[in-house]
Write a protein that holds these residues in place. Sequence first.
Motif, PDB file in Angstrom:
ATOM      1  N   SER A   1     -13.846  22.583  18.269  1.00  0.00           N
ATOM      2  CA  SER A   1     -12.456  22.900  18.605  1.00  0.00           C
ATOM      3  C   SER A   1     -11.441  22.494  17.547  1.00  0.00           C
ATOM      4  O   SER A   1     -10.344  23.061  17.471  1.00  0.00           O
ATOM      5  CB  SER A   1     -12.079  22.226  19.919  1.00  0.00           C
ATOM      6  N   GLY A   2     -11.769  21.459  16.763  1.00  0.00           N
ATOM      7  CA  GLY A   2     -10.796  20.915  15.830  1.00  0.00           C
ATOM      8  C   GLY A   2      -9.821  19.953  16.450  1.00  0.00           C
ATOM      9  O   GLY A   2      -8.922  19.431  15.770  1.00  0.00           O
ATOM     10  N   LEU A   3      -9.967  19.679  17.742  1.00  0.00           N
ATOM     11  CA  LEU A   3      -9.096  18.717  18.420  1.00  0.00           C
ATOM     12  C   LEU A   3      -9.434  17.292  17.974  1.00  0.00           C
ATOM     13  O   LEU A   3     -10.574  16.987  17.619  1.00  0.00           O
ATOM     14  CB  LEU A   3      -9.265  18.826  19.933  1.00  0.00           C
ATOM     15  N   ARG A   4      -8.437  16.414  18.030  1.00  0.00           N
ATOM     16  CA  ARG A   4      -8.623  15.005  17.688  1.00  0.00           C
ATOM     17  C   ARG A   4      -8.761  14.196  18.975  1.00  0.00           C
ATOM     18  O   ARG A   4      -7.756  13.792  19.566  1.00  0.00           O
ATOM     19  CB  ARG A   4      -7.440  14.504  16.850  1.00  0.00           C
ATOM     20  N   LEU A   5      -9.994  13.991  19.392  1.00  0.00           N
ATOM     21  CA  LEU A   5     -10.239  13.329  20.668  1.00  0.00           C
ATOM     22  C   LEU A   5     -10.629  11.869  20.517  1.00  0.00           C
ATOM     23  O   LEU A   5     -10.722  11.145  21.504  1.00  0.00           O
ATOM     24  CB  LEU A   5     -11.331  14.076  21.447  1.00  0.00           C
ATOM     25  N   GLY A   6     -10.877  11.434  19.289  1.00  0.00           N
ATOM     26  CA  GLY A   6     -11.199  10.033  19.049  1.00  0.00           C
ATOM     27  C   GLY A   6     -12.609   9.676  19.461  1.00  0.00           C
ATOM     28  O   GLY A   6     -13.361  10.497  19.995  1.00  0.00           O
ATOM     29  N   PRO A   7     -12.986   8.431  19.244  1.00  0.00           N
ATOM     30  CA  PRO A   7     -14.332   7.958  19.603  1.00  0.00           C
ATOM     31  C   PRO A   7     -14.430   7.711  21.104  1.00  0.00           C
ATOM     32  O   PRO A   7     -13.409   7.604  21.796  1.00  0.00           O
ATOM     33  CB  PRO A   7     -14.456   6.649  18.829  1.00  0.00           C
ATOM     34  N   PRO A   8     -15.660   7.619  21.631  1.00  0.00           N
ATOM     35  CA  PRO A   8     -15.802   7.190  23.034  1.00  0.00           C
ATOM     36  C   PRO A   8     -15.500   5.711  23.145  1.00  0.00           C
ATOM     37  O   PRO A   8     -15.338   5.016  22.140  1.00  0.00           O
ATOM     38  CB  PRO A   8     -17.277   7.485  23.332  1.00  0.00           C
ATOM     39  N   ARG A   9     -15.427   5.228  24.360  1.00  0.00           N
ATOM     40  CA  ARG A   9     -15.178   3.801  24.602  1.00  0.00           C
ATOM     41  C   ARG A   9     -16.502   3.092  24.870  1.00  0.00           C
ATOM     42  O   ARG A   9     -17.353   3.606  25.603  1.00  0.00           O
ATOM     43  CB  ARG A   9     -14.212   3.642  25.798  1.00  0.00           C
ATOM     44  N   LEU A  10     -16.660   1.925  24.270  1.00  0.00           N
ATOM     45  CA  LEU A  10     -17.867   1.132  24.504  1.00  0.00           C
ATOM     46  C   LEU A  10     -18.072   0.882  26.000  1.00  0.00           C
ATOM     47  O   LEU A  10     -17.093   0.738  26.736  1.00  0.00           O
ATOM     48  CB  LEU A  10     -17.747  -0.209  23.775  1.00  0.00           C
ATOM     49  N   PRO A  11     -19.336   0.899  26.464  1.00  0.00           N
ATOM     50  CA  PRO A  11     -20.556   0.795  25.671  1.00  0.00           C
ATOM     51  C   PRO A  11     -21.099   2.113  25.120  1.00  0.00           C
ATOM     52  O   PRO A  11     -22.153   2.090  24.477  1.00  0.00           O
ATOM     53  CB  PRO A  11     -21.549   0.191  26.665  1.00  0.00           C
ATOM     54  N   VAL A  12     -20.431   3.242  25.369  1.00  0.00           N
ATOM     55  CA  VAL A  12     -20.869   4.495  24.745  1.00  0.00           C
ATOM     56  C   VAL A  12     -20.602   4.399  23.245  1.00  0.00           C
ATOM     57  O   VAL A  12     -19.506   4.011  22.828  1.00  0.00           O
ATOM     58  CB  VAL A  12     -20.132   5.708  25.348  1.00  0.00           C
ATOM     59  N   MET A  13     -21.588   4.764  22.453  1.00  0.00           N
ATOM     60  CA  MET A  13     -21.482   4.625  21.004  1.00  0.00           C
ATOM     61  C   MET A  13     -20.973   5.910  20.357  1.00  0.00           C
ATOM     62  O   MET A  13     -21.242   7.004  20.857  1.00  0.00           O
ATOM     63  CB  MET A  13     -22.844   4.265  20.405  1.00  0.00           C
ATOM     64  N   PRO A  14     -20.243   5.784  19.249  1.00  0.00           N
ATOM     65  CA  PRO A  14     -19.813   6.979  18.520  1.00  0.00           C
ATOM     66  C   PRO A  14     -21.019   7.760  18.006  1.00  0.00           C
ATOM     67  O   PRO A  14     -22.098   7.202  17.799  1.00  0.00           O
ATOM     68  CB  PRO A  14     -18.988   6.420  17.360  1.00  0.00           C
TER      69      PRO A  14
END
Length: 310
Positions: free
Chosen positions: A277-290
Amino acid sequence: MSAMAPSSYKKLTGLIAATFTPFNTDGEVNILEIGPYIDYLTEKQGVRSIFVNGTTGESMSLTVAERKVLAEAWVQKAKGKMDQVIVHVGCMSLKDSQELARHAADIRADAIAVIAPSFFKPSTQDALRLFLQEVASAAPTLPFYYYHIPGVTGVNLPVRDMLEGIEELIPSFRGVKFSGSDLMDFGQCVSSSPAHWSLLYGVDEQLLAGLAMGAHGAVGSTYNYIGCQINKLISAFEKGDLAQARTIQFKMQELLVYAMKLGFDVGVNKQLMMEVSGLRLGPPRLPVMPCPPDRALAISQKHHSLFAEC
């Protein structure tokens, strides 16, 4: 409390995208990306309803305050562009769920949904029904959906049994988001449901089977980035063109099988959405890993090889 007249709400059908929660690089909620996100779904994917603050949205990793901010932003930005915004309000705490349900009514969300608590799990149908009833009572004017996802909650009580007489307990009850693979249970839910309920299937890779069982719509994360193709699947199914519907379903399965071999989770799924999509959604939040960049690129390339632009 009196039951809502079935004519007082719009039945939920078609594709519903389970949205990702945008974060900035510091891991804080980024509501500035919600407007562009909604435009992408409507203009590029042909998706006109959303299910927010759910599993894909990492709801259990968010605070109640964050979920309120997000719900309000989704509802405000979707006004005039989306058909329905369903806000998931399920929490481990009954009081938190009720607070979010009241807030959803205050911001004029179109409906609410609730997942079963997964720490202290309801061990019987009655315990689950009472929990849902208490949450629904905090927002009696909003259509209410039970969100069944046993693979995550560990609560695998047959949904068909839970639905028995449910509208007497919860007059606002309007259906189920069924994210389980038990198609017999799902079929029994469909066959025993009144016409004003919506039975929504939530296992993307088995959507065609869900449609054959009578699903009225579908909620899923992949509809964020292949929604336009899945709309073609639904159209083909409705026209009786099973060969075309299967072709699209098999392509989706091929993408997910490939992704699963590389390790497909919420973090990878979110990164794939950003790549497409090209959207800027950022990393997930721990404990989910990038998601490692090379893995995201490989899955994105597989996506592009299978699905042309709509």
